[in-house]
Scaffold this active site. Structure first.
Site, mmCIF file in Angstrom:
data_model
loop_
_atom_site.group_PDB
_atom_site.id
_atom_site.type_symbol
_atom_site.label_atom_id
_atom_site.label_comp_id
_atom_site.label_asym_id
_atom_site.label_seq_id
_atom_site.Cartn_x
_atom_site.Cartn_y
_atom_site.Cartn_z
ATOM 1 N N SER A 1 0.789 -1.242 0.000
ATOM 2 C CA SER A 1 0.000 0.000 0.000
ATOM 3 C C SER A 1 0.817 1.285 0.000
ATOM 4 O O SER A 1 0.237 2.377 -0.022
ATOM 5 C CB SER A 1 -0.956 0.009 1.202
ATOM 6 O OG SER A 1 -2.027 -0.872 0.987
ATOM 7 N N LYS A 48 -0.069 3.842 -2.608
ATOM 8 C CA LYS A 48 -1.142 4.836 -2.488
ATOM 9 C C LYS A 48 -0.615 6.266 -2.432
ATOM 10 O O LYS A 48 -1.367 7.214 -2.698
ATOM 11 C CB LYS A 48 -2.014 4.525 -1.278
ATOM 12 C CG LYS A 48 -2.840 3.242 -1.438
ATOM 13 C CD LYS A 48 -3.775 3.034 -0.261
ATOM 14 C CE LYS A 48 -4.696 1.828 -0.456
ATOM 15 N NZ LYS A 48 -4.089 0.565 -0.035
ATOM 16 N N SER A 75 -5.888 3.348 4.520
ATOM 17 C CA SER A 75 -5.367 2.463 3.476
ATOM 18 C C SER A 75 -6.496 1.694 2.789
ATOM 19 O O SER A 75 -6.371 0.502 2.486
ATOM 20 C CB SER A 75 -4.335 1.476 4.049
ATOM 21 O OG SER A 75 -3.516 0.967 3.023
#
Length: 348
Positions: free
Chosen positions: A71, A74, A126
């Site tokens: 993640s 992101k 997230s």
């Protein structure tokens, strides 16, 4: 005499300060001296500490090895969205997001949420469904959005990455490096929007229909004494990952790591290294911290510590240290001092 003294001082400054700095700036991937590297024990196989203002690399460990980024992707997703969509634009959530794997907010198709709130959702919680919603909102599909991501990454100097999913969920052929992610994070810190969201411990967002979603940051460092903001990540393939910015002595440094086994221990160790923290001369029963974790890990490699490293110096650690000391013909007092540390160095 005054001119000679001034010239001497200038030459000393030139050779002792300016030239090393210029060399560091021209060679951002130059490894740090081994003595400096040994002061940071990490379970992560790849890590970078970078000066946020200059881009100079201050510490590196396998900086260009390609790994799954989870993640941390992101951060790049947020940068692309800020290039494409206004913060107050309403995004109609596609029903396609409902089947996305966690972590997620369980958004429902048809809901309308503003871009800013979806950015909060991906950077704090997230939320994988929020990341996909943004990708579809900006490009029509995640495939088309991935093209935008890779174009943006290349523009930022990230040459050894290939991004497939806005969320960072596993995808064949998706990879990055800690150095590339550090470059991306460095660019993100120029965004007031991203930096301000990453500083939040909690927030909320409201749909156009009035439904409220409560958000809480996954970054545990916000509750600790170190000034570290950033984005976490985890998948089975990637391990624990982190990319962020840490405050130190009036400046900010970028931290990036992939594949950690103990995320917060590693992030804390990097924060300590940046703050000039030095390992304790003596480590003994009752102590806690990253240096204890490093000792336990070294003892385990040496075959004397048969359980998981915890960072707490308890009775099991004392027993292991004494066994190691006896084998190395060191006074078996169960305390790690200079002699015991030197004997353990080859296992650290």
């Amino acid at each position: 005499m005054m001119k000679k003294t001034a010239s001497f001082k200038f030459n000393k400054w030139l050779t002792g300060v300016l030239i090393p700095v210029l060399i560091a700036l021209q060679c951002p991937l130059c490894p740090v001296p081994q003595a400096e590297a040994m002061s940071v024990y990490l379970t992560a196989p790849s890590a970078v500490i970078m000066d946020e203002s200059t881009g100079a690399v201050l510490y590196s460990k396998s900086p260009n090895v390609k790994r799954a980024p989870a993640s941390t992707v992101k951060i790049l997703t947020a940068l692309v969205i800020l290039d494409r969509l206004p913060l107050d634009q309403w995004v109609t959530i596609s029903s396609r997001v409902e089947g996305v794997e966690p972590s997620k907010l369980y958004l429902r198709g048809g809901e309308k949420i503003q871009v800013y709130d979806l950015l909060q959702a991906i950077l704090m919680n997230s939320a994988n469904d929020a990341a996909l919603a943004l990708a579809i909102g900006a490009a029509g599909s995640e495939y088309e959005f991935s093209k935008m991501m890779n174009q943006k990454a290349i523009a930022l100097g990230a040459q050894n990455s290939n991004f497939k999913k806005a969320s960072g969920l596993p995808a064949e052929g998706q990879y990055s490096t800690v150095y590339d992610l550090a470059l991306i994070m460095r660019a993100a810190m120029n965004s007031v929007v991203i930096a301000s969201i990453l500083k939040k411990k909690a927030s909320m967002m409201r749909t156009a229909e009035g439904k409220v979603y409560y958000l809480k940051s996954h970054n545990k460092m916000l509750w600790r004494r170190y000034d570290v903001i950033g984005k976490t990540g985890w998948t089975r393939q990637a391990g624990y990952c982190f990319v962020g910015s840490a405050g130190y002595a009036g400046k900010r440094l970028i931290v990036s790591m992939l594949g950690s086994k103990r995320l917060w221990t590693d992030v804390t160790a990097m924060a300590q290294a940046m703050s000039g923290y030095k390992p304790r001369e003596l480590i003994s029963y009752g102590d806690r911290g990253n240096d204890v974790f490093a000792i336990q890990s070294a003892l385990r490699r040496a075959g004397y510590f048969h359980t998981r490293a915890t960072g707490y110096y308890g009775k099991i650690t004392v027993k292991a240290v004494r066994s190691f000391q006896r084998a190395k013909k060191i006074e078996a007092d169960g305390i790690v001092g200079a002699e015991t540390r030197a004997a353990l160095s080859s296992y650290m």
